[in-house]
Motif scaffolding. Structure first.
Motif, PDB file in Angstrom:
ATOM      1  N   LEU A 107       2.625  -3.922  -7.368  1.00 55.32           N
ATOM      2  CA  LEU A 107       1.305  -3.329  -7.512  1.00 55.32           C
ATOM      3  C   LEU A 107       0.958  -2.567  -6.233  1.00 55.32           C
ATOM      4  O   LEU A 107       1.099  -3.097  -5.133  1.00 55.32           O
ATOM      5  CB  LEU A 107       0.258  -4.416  -7.769  1.00 55.32           C
ATOM      6  CG  LEU A 107      -1.209  -3.964  -7.870  1.00 55.32           C
ATOM      7  CD1 LEU A 107      -1.415  -3.100  -9.109  1.00 55.32           C
ATOM      8  CD2 LEU A 107      -2.142  -5.179  -7.914  1.00 55.32           C
ATOM      9  N   LYS A 108       0.525  -1.325  -6.371  1.00 53.54           N
ATOM     10  CA  LYS A 108       0.125  -0.542  -5.197  1.00 53.54           C
ATOM     11  C   LYS A 108      -1.294  -0.943  -4.813  1.00 53.54           C
ATOM     12  O   LYS A 108      -2.221  -0.882  -5.629  1.00 53.54           O
ATOM     13  CB  LYS A 108       0.187   0.951  -5.516  1.00 53.54           C
ATOM     14  CG  LYS A 108      -0.081   1.848  -4.310  1.00 53.54           C
ATOM     15  CD  LYS A 108       0.118   3.300  -4.677  1.00 53.54           C
ATOM     16  CE  LYS A 108      -0.236   4.235  -3.522  1.00 53.54           C
ATOM     17  NZ  LYS A 108       0.636   4.007  -2.350  1.00 53.54           N
ATOM     18  N   GLY A 109      -1.467  -1.363  -3.573  1.00 52.14           N
ATOM     19  CA  GLY A 109      -2.780  -1.784  -3.105  1.00 52.14           C
ATOM     20  C   GLY A 109      -2.707  -2.347  -1.702  1.00 52.14           C
ATOM     21  O   GLY A 109      -1.633  -2.511  -1.136  1.00 52.14           O
ATOM     22  N   SER A 110      -3.864  -2.660  -1.134  1.00 49.82           N
ATOM     23  CA  SER A 110      -3.946  -3.186   0.234  1.00 49.82           C
ATOM     24  C   SER A 110      -4.751  -4.473   0.240  1.00 49.82           C
ATOM     25  O   SER A 110      -5.819  -4.562  -0.385  1.00 49.82           O
ATOM     26  CB  SER A 110      -4.607  -2.158   1.166  1.00 49.82           C
ATOM     27  OG  SER A 110      -3.865  -0.964   1.214  1.00 49.82           O
ATOM     28  N   PHE A 111      -4.266  -5.456   0.993  1.00 49.66           N
ATOM     29  CA  PHE A 111      -4.930  -6.758   1.111  1.00 49.66           C
ATOM     30  C   PHE A 111      -6.244  -6.631   1.876  1.00 49.66           C
ATOM     31  O   PHE A 111      -6.317  -5.931   2.884  1.00 49.66           O
ATOM     32  CB  PHE A 111      -3.996  -7.740   1.812  1.00 49.66           C
ATOM     33  CG  PHE A 111      -4.640  -9.053   2.166  1.00 49.66           C
ATOM     34  CD1 PHE A 111      -4.668 -10.089   1.252  1.00 49.66           C
ATOM     35  CD2 PHE A 111      -5.219  -9.255   3.417  1.00 49.66           C
ATOM     36  CE1 PHE A 111      -5.261 -11.308   1.567  1.00 49.66           C
ATOM     37  CE2 PHE A 111      -5.806 -10.459   3.744  1.00 49.66           C
ATOM     38  CZ  PHE A 111      -5.829 -11.491   2.812  1.00 49.66           C
ATOM     39  N   LEU A 112      -7.257  -7.332   1.402  1.00 47.08           N
ATOM     40  CA  LEU A 112      -8.538  -7.388   2.106  1.00 47.08           C
ATOM     41  C   LEU A 112      -8.862  -8.796   2.568  1.00 47.08           C
ATOM     42  O   LEU A 112      -9.149  -9.014   3.748  1.00 47.08           O
ATOM     43  CB  LEU A 112      -9.667  -6.876   1.210  1.00 47.08           C
ATOM     44  CG  LEU A 112     -11.081  -6.923   1.807  1.00 47.08           C
ATOM     45  CD1 LEU A 112     -11.162  -6.026   3.040  1.00 47.08           C
ATOM     46  CD2 LEU A 112     -12.129  -6.516   0.773  1.00 47.08           C
ATOM     47  N   ARG A 113      -8.824  -9.778   1.651  1.00 43.47           N
ATOM     48  CA  ARG A 113      -9.188 -11.138   2.012  1.00 43.47           C
ATOM     49  C   ARG A 113      -8.679 -12.110   0.949  1.00 43.47           C
ATOM     50  O   ARG A 113      -8.221 -11.702  -0.117  1.00 43.47           O
ATOM     51  CB  ARG A 113     -10.706 -11.281   2.123  1.00 43.47           C
ATOM     52  CG  ARG A 113     -11.460 -10.995   0.827  1.00 43.47           C
ATOM     53  CD  ARG A 113     -12.963 -11.267   0.929  1.00 43.47           C
ATOM     54  NE  ARG A 113     -13.216 -12.697   1.082  1.00 43.47           N
ATOM     55  CZ  ARG A 113     -13.786 -13.236   2.160  1.00 43.47           C
ATOM     56  NH1 ARG A 113     -14.164 -12.474   3.161  1.00 43.47           N
ATOM     57  NH2 ARG A 113     -13.993 -14.540   2.229  1.00 43.47           N
ATOM     58  N   TYR A 114      -8.746 -13.391   1.281  1.00 46.13           N
ATOM     59  CA  TYR A 114      -8.487 -14.421   0.275  1.00 46.13           C
ATOM     60  C   TYR A 114      -9.545 -15.503   0.409  1.00 46.13           C
ATOM     61  O   TYR A 114     -10.100 -15.735   1.485  1.00 46.13           O
ATOM     62  CB  TYR A 114      -7.073 -15.000   0.405  1.00 46.13           C
ATOM     63  CG  TYR A 114      -6.812 -15.824   1.642  1.00 46.13           C
ATOM     64  CD1 TYR A 114      -7.191 -17.162   1.731  1.00 46.13           C
ATOM     65  CD2 TYR A 114      -6.155 -15.267   2.740  1.00 46.13           C
ATOM     66  CE1 TYR A 114      -6.943 -17.912   2.866  1.00 46.13           C
ATOM     67  CE2 TYR A 114      -5.910 -16.007   3.882  1.00 46.13           C
ATOM     68  CZ  TYR A 114      -6.303 -17.335   3.937  1.00 46.13           C
ATOM     69  OH  TYR A 114      -6.066 -18.069   5.073  1.00 46.13           O
ATOM     70  N   HIS A 149       0.817  -1.215   0.000  1.00 43.11           N
ATOM     71  CA  HIS A 149       0.000   0.000   0.000  1.00 43.11           C
ATOM     72  C   HIS A 149       0.848   1.260   0.000  1.00 43.11           C
ATOM     73  O   HIS A 149       0.352   2.358  -0.302  1.00 43.11           O
ATOM     74  CB  HIS A 149      -0.935   0.020   1.215  1.00 43.11           C
ATOM     75  CG  HIS A 149      -0.200   0.106   2.524  1.00 43.11           C
ATOM     76  ND1 HIS A 149       0.191   1.294   3.076  1.00 43.11           N
ATOM     77  CD2 HIS A 149       0.225  -0.872   3.381  1.00 43.11           C
ATOM     78  CE1 HIS A 149       0.826   1.067   4.226  1.00 43.11           C
ATOM     79  NE2 HIS A 149       0.858  -0.236   4.431  1.00 43.11           N
ATOM     80  N   ALA A 150       2.147   1.135   0.355  1.00 39.75           N
ATOM     81  CA  ALA A 150       3.015   2.309   0.483  1.00 39.75           C
ATOM     82  C   ALA A 150       3.674   2.657  -0.847  1.00 39.75           C
ATOM     83  O   ALA A 150       3.822   1.814  -1.733  1.00 39.75           O
ATOM     84  CB  ALA A 150       4.083   2.065   1.541  1.00 39.75           C
ATOM     85  N   THR A 151       4.078   3.914  -0.944  1.00 36.49           N
ATOM     86  CA  THR A 151       4.890   4.364  -2.062  1.00 36.49           C
ATOM     87  C   THR A 151       6.341   4.427  -1.599  1.00 36.49           C
ATOM     88  O   THR A 151       6.658   5.135  -0.641  1.00 36.49           O
ATOM     89  CB  THR A 151       4.441   5.755  -2.548  1.00 36.49           C
ATOM     90  OG1 THR A 151       3.079   5.677  -2.985  1.00 36.49           O
ATOM     91  CG2 THR A 151       5.302   6.240  -3.696  1.00 36.49           C
ATOM     92  N   PHE A 152       7.212   3.680  -2.246  1.00 34.22           N
ATOM     93  CA  PHE A 152       8.610   3.623  -1.831  1.00 34.22           C
ATOM     94  C   PHE A 152       9.403   4.731  -2.522  1.00 34.22           C
ATOM     95  O   PHE A 152       9.114   5.067  -3.676  1.00 34.22           O
ATOM     96  CB  PHE A 152       9.190   2.251  -2.177  1.00 34.22           C
ATOM     97  CG  PHE A 152       8.778   1.171  -1.211  1.00 34.22           C
ATOM     98  CD1 PHE A 152       9.705   0.607  -0.352  1.00 34.22           C
ATOM     99  CD2 PHE A 152       7.467   0.725  -1.156  1.00 34.22           C
ATOM    100  CE1 PHE A 152       9.331  -0.387   0.537  1.00 34.22           C
ATOM    101  CE2 PHE A 152       7.083  -0.262  -0.274  1.00 34.22           C
ATOM    102  CZ  PHE A 152       8.016  -0.819   0.576  1.00 34.22           C
ATOM    103  N   PRO A 153      10.413   5.280  -1.816  1.00 37.96           N
ATOM    104  CA  PRO A 153      10.893   4.914  -0.487  1.00 37.96           C
ATOM    105  C   PRO A 153       9.946   5.396   0.619  1.00 37.96           C
ATOM    106  O   PRO A 153       9.386   6.480   0.527  1.00 37.96           O
ATOM    107  CB  PRO A 153      12.240   5.622  -0.384  1.00 37.96           C
ATOM    108  CG  PRO A 153      12.107   6.786  -1.309  1.00 37.96           C
ATOM    109  CD  PRO A 153      11.227   6.333  -2.433  1.00 37.96           C
TER     110      PRO A 153
END
Length: 336
Positions: free
Chosen positions: A114-121, A34-38
């Motif tokens: 890929l920029k994003g955040s995990f929700l479920r599987y 979810h973060a933008t590096f650095p």
């Protein structure tokens, strides 16, 4: 729907190393973060010899920025102090820079981020379908949770929030002596310790215990005459109490693999990343490949309770009369 063999959640040292090893082995994988590096990271940034030697083994000729430290200072109850020069170097890195450098190694092999955040599987006979908070879905054979102590993957597996070791730290002006410093006191809360880690530009000073607060940290830093700056905090998960799934693998801090006594996490990130990559490429269960480390965690739990007991801290202070003995014990513990 995107399809990959391995989806890795988290682009820190564990995730980037796992992705690098998988790409090197010809396995199709993708990292989601979810973060933008650095991006910055609450961490002293200490790398023991076993840690940086493992890094050199896994990624030969990897160039990264670090501050070399050989002088170590221990103190107990303010009045007992022991200093010595080690026969090897500690390497202190700035996580904002170091993590980016590791991620670039993965990307240099064609690794996708890929920029994003995990929700479920969701799991089926054909594999896994991972849903991100954006609603995007990715199909994969393996899901690797490398998203740190507050791992969303682990929380989804267990269905609860996990408490852990609390670290609060500050960035202060760099001291001229370039010394790695650690302090103990029976007056600290459970498993508490003070530390000062100098990197190339500033010193990271902090305090950690199982229930640390800003007030407690301020009190400890005042005793050390440290100038107060902005506090940065995190919690470190130090358990392996979650269901083991052959398709869903937790590594690094997400799996609770940081050292129980020192909270060193970078080395465990590299070890578990290597084991995850080995399990995936060989088709063996992670629980089997990583079995020795699971056993080591149980031994560390027992040792930590012993090491931070008031009687052990008192005894350690008495041993400071013989710095050569402390140096021998310290170097043996770090290298073996």
């Amino acid at each position: 729907m995107k399809k990959v063999d391995v989806l890795i959640i988290g682009a820190g040292p564990a995730g980037s190393m796992c992705g690098y090893l998988l790409k090197k082995a010809g396995i199709d994988c993708m990292i989601v973060d979810h973060a933008t590096f650095p991006r910055d990271k609450v961490c002293g940034g200490g790398m023991s010899p076993k840690c940086w030697q493992l890094l050199e083994e896994l990624i030969p000729d990897f160039k990264y920025d670090y501050n070399s430290i050989r002088h170590v200072r221990f103190w107990v109850e303010e009045d007992r102090c022991c200093e010595f020069e080690t026969s090897f170097e500690f390497r202190l890195v700035k996580r904002k820079v170091f993590d980016m450098q590791l991620l670039e190694q993965y990307k240099s092999l064609g690794g996708e981020v890929l920029k994003g955040s995990f929700l479920r599987y969701d799991e089926s006979q054909d594999g896994l379908t991972v849903t991100l908070k954006s609603g995007e879905q990715i199909a994969c054979r393996y899901l690797v949770g490398a998203d740190g102590s507050t791992s969303s993957v682990r929380h989804f597996m267990t269905g609860n929030d996990d408490n852990g070791f609390i670290i609060l730290e500050q960035y202060v002006e760099k001291s001229p002596d370039n010394v790695l410093e650690v302090g103990l006191s029976k007056n600290y809360d459970v498993n508490g310790y003070y530390y000062r880690f100098p990197n190339g530009e500033f010193d990271v000073i902090g305090y950690g215990d199982q229930s640390s607060t800003v007030e407690k940290c301020r009190e400890v830093l005042r005793q050390k005459n440290s100038s107060e700056a902005k506090f940065r905090g995190c919690h470190i998960y130090l358990k392996n109490e979650y269901p083991l799934n052959d398709r869903v693998i937790l590594i690094g801090d997400a799996g609770g693999f940081a050292n129980r006594t020192t909270c060193e996490g970078i080395k465990a990130a590299f070890i578990t990343a290597r084991h995850a990559a080995e399990a995936i490429t060989s088709g063996r269960p992670f629980r089997e490949v990583n079995a020795r480390l699971f056993k080591k965690m149980k031994k560390e739990d027992l040792f930590t309770r012993f090491f931070f007991s008031p009687s052990t801290i008192w005894f350690l202070g008495q041993l400071f009369r013989w710095p050569s003995l402390i140096k021998w014990c310290f170097e043996r513990a770090v290298r073996h």
